[in-house]
Design an enzyme around this catalytic site. Structure first.
Site, PDB file in Angstrom:
ATOM      1  N   LYS A  39      -6.592 -17.463  11.681  1.00  0.00           N
ATOM      2  CA  LYS A  39      -6.360 -16.097  12.179  1.00  0.00           C
ATOM      3  C   LYS A  39      -7.656 -15.303  12.064  1.00  0.00           C
ATOM      4  O   LYS A  39      -8.346 -15.392  11.051  1.00  0.00           O
ATOM      5  CB  LYS A  39      -5.283 -15.416  11.335  1.00  0.00           C
ATOM      6  N   ASP A  98      -3.348 -19.665  -2.405  1.00  0.00           N
ATOM      7  CA  ASP A  98      -3.443 -18.209  -2.206  1.00  0.00           C
ATOM      8  C   ASP A  98      -3.922 -17.519  -3.471  1.00  0.00           C
ATOM      9  O   ASP A  98      -3.730 -18.008  -4.582  1.00  0.00           O
ATOM     10  CB  ASP A  98      -2.100 -17.607  -1.778  1.00  0.00           C
ATOM     11  N   TRP A 139       4.496 -20.025   6.229  1.00  0.00           N
ATOM     12  CA  TRP A 139       3.831 -21.074   7.030  1.00  0.00           C
ATOM     13  C   TRP A 139       4.009 -22.423   6.326  1.00  0.00           C
ATOM     14  O   TRP A 139       4.216 -23.438   6.985  1.00  0.00           O
ATOM     15  CB  TRP A 139       2.338 -20.751   7.216  1.00  0.00           C
TER      16      TRP A 139
HETATM   17  C1  LIG Z   1      -0.847 -12.552   6.031  1.00  0.00           C
HETATM   18  S1  LIG Z   1      -0.795 -13.256   4.415  1.00  0.00           S
HETATM   19  C2  LIG Z   1      -0.348 -14.921   4.759  1.00  0.00           C
HETATM   20  C3  LIG Z   1       1.105 -15.079   5.139  1.00  0.00           C
HETATM   21  C4  LIG Z   1       1.515 -16.535   5.139  1.00  0.00           C
HETATM   22  N1  LIG Z   1       0.909 -17.253   6.261  1.00  0.00           N
HETATM   23  C5  LIG Z   1       3.013 -16.676   5.272  1.00  0.00           C
HETATM   24  O1  LIG Z   1       3.471 -16.960   6.377  1.00  0.00           O
HETATM   25  O2  LIG Z   1       3.721 -16.513   4.273  1.00  0.00           O
HETATM   26  C6  LIG Z   1      -2.494 -13.387   4.032  1.00  0.00           C
HETATM   27  C7  LIG Z   1      -2.780 -13.991   2.674  1.00  0.00           C
HETATM   28  O3  LIG Z   1      -4.179 -14.305   2.571  1.00  0.00           O
HETATM   29  C8  LIG Z   1      -4.469 -14.313   1.187  1.00  0.00           C
HETATM   30  N2  LIG Z   1      -5.913 -14.346   0.935  1.00  0.00           N
HETATM   31  C9  LIG Z   1      -6.829 -13.415   1.270  1.00  0.00           C
HETATM   32  N3  LIG Z   1      -8.044 -13.764   0.816  1.00  0.00           N
HETATM   33  C10 LIG Z   1      -7.904 -14.967   0.199  1.00  0.00           C
HETATM   34  C11 LIG Z   1      -8.796 -15.833  -0.494  1.00  0.00           C
HETATM   35  N4  LIG Z   1     -10.098 -15.526  -0.645  1.00  0.00           N
HETATM   36  N5  LIG Z   1      -8.325 -16.987  -1.023  1.00  0.00           N
HETATM   37  C12 LIG Z   1      -6.998 -17.288  -0.896  1.00  0.00           C
HETATM   38  N6  LIG Z   1      -6.103 -16.496  -0.264  1.00  0.00           N
HETATM   39  C13 LIG Z   1      -6.536 -15.345   0.274  1.00  0.00           C
HETATM   40  C14 LIG Z   1      -3.797 -13.037   0.702  1.00  0.00           C
HETATM   41  O4  LIG Z   1      -3.616 -13.057  -0.697  1.00  0.00           O
HETATM   42  C15 LIG Z   1      -2.483 -13.049   1.492  1.00  0.00           C
HETATM   43  O5  LIG Z   1      -1.417 -13.553   0.732  1.00  0.00           O
END
Ligand SMILES: C[S@@+](CC[C@H](N)C(=O)[O-])C[C@H]1O[C@@H](n2cnc3c(N)ncnc32)[C@H](O)[C@@H]1O
Length: 230
Positions: free
Chosen positions: A182, A95, A78
């Site tokens: 999301k 992240d 993204w």
């Molecule tokens: C579906 S992936 C995102 C993919 C990203 N949009 C891409 O296109 O590359 C979801 C991400 O949310 C992150 N995540 C979950 N909880 C989080 C938090 N409390 N703080 C930061 N990141 C978090 C996870 O580590 C994971 O990498």
């Protein structure tokens, strides 16, 4: 003793077969999913790039010069799309996981959006800019229970919303900011949309074609903040 050894053996057999099934599903998807092939072709780090591209093509979120914050950015697809579309602007990704550097973006790795030190790092990366496009594609590690996962994800999205409303916010919104997050659908969706409606004058559900394989996944797109913190 014999029983527990047998039980352990049976559990490890089940786990091995589950992991083989997961690997097979992953490989099948990599070879058959058109978005995986397209992601490789465009050098995107993940197929989810196409979800943002599709939403942005339709709803025109990112403009040249936009300041974009991408929460839950890893591996970074993204942020790649945001860099492509915000020429002359700024992209800040955050992240929990480590991310490879991305030219044109500041990626804050190993940072939890719930922590104060992350908010400090975001303020530093934004250098006083207000945010035009706030993205959250976060996904907490699944527990296996859909209702629990839904509530955990909504609470992360809610927290990001609350951060925008803080005094000395780490995500200060511009007057025409958008917030795209999301969620996994469930009982708290309506209440969360009502909370969004107290901050934004327009809130709608968006389901890109690229995410149709995941039935519970949807995006909430909020525009035009009613109250803008200075
Ligand atoms: C579906 S992936 C995102 C993919 C990203 N949009 C891409 O296109 O590359 C979801 C991400 O949310 C992150 N995540 C979950 N909880 C989080 C938090 N409390 N703080 C930061 N990141 C978090 C996870 O580590 C994971 O990498």
């Amino acid at each position: 003793m014999t029983t527990s050894v047998m039980q352990l053996f049976s559990i490890s057999k089940r786990l091995a077969s589950k992991s083989a099934r997961t690997t097979a599903k992953y490989l099948k998807r990599q070879t058959e999913d058109p978005y995986c092939a397209a992601a490789r072709e465009h050098n995107y780090r993940a197929r989810s790039a196409f979800k943002l591209r599709e939403i942005d093509d339709k709803h025109k979120l990112i403009r040249p010069g936009s300041t974009v914050v991408d929460v839950g950015a890893a591996p970074g697809s993204w942020s790649q799309v945001a860099v492509e579309r915000s020429e002359g602007g700024r992209v800040v990704g955050v992240d929990l996981q480590a991310m490879l550097p991305l030219q044109g973006a500041t990626l804050l790795s190993l940072m939890d959006i719930r922590e104060k030190k992350t908010h400090e790092a975001m303020r530093g990366a934004l250098e006083g800019r207000s945010v035009d496009v706030l993205l959250s594609d976060m996904a907490p590690s699944p527990t296996g229970d859909k209702a629990t996962d839904h509530i955990r994800l909504i609470s992360l999205c809610r927290m990001v919303l609350q951060l925008t409303q803080m005094e000395d916010s780490p995500i200060p919104l511009s007057a025409d900011a958008v917030y795209l997050c999301k969620i996994w659908d469930g009982v708290e969706r309506k209440e969360f949309m009502d909370e969004l409606k107290r901050v934004f004058s327009s809130v709608r559900m968006v389901k890109p074609v690229a995410s149709r394989d995941s039935s519970a996944e949807m995006y909430l797109l909020s525009r035009n903040p009613i109250v803008v913190k200075k």
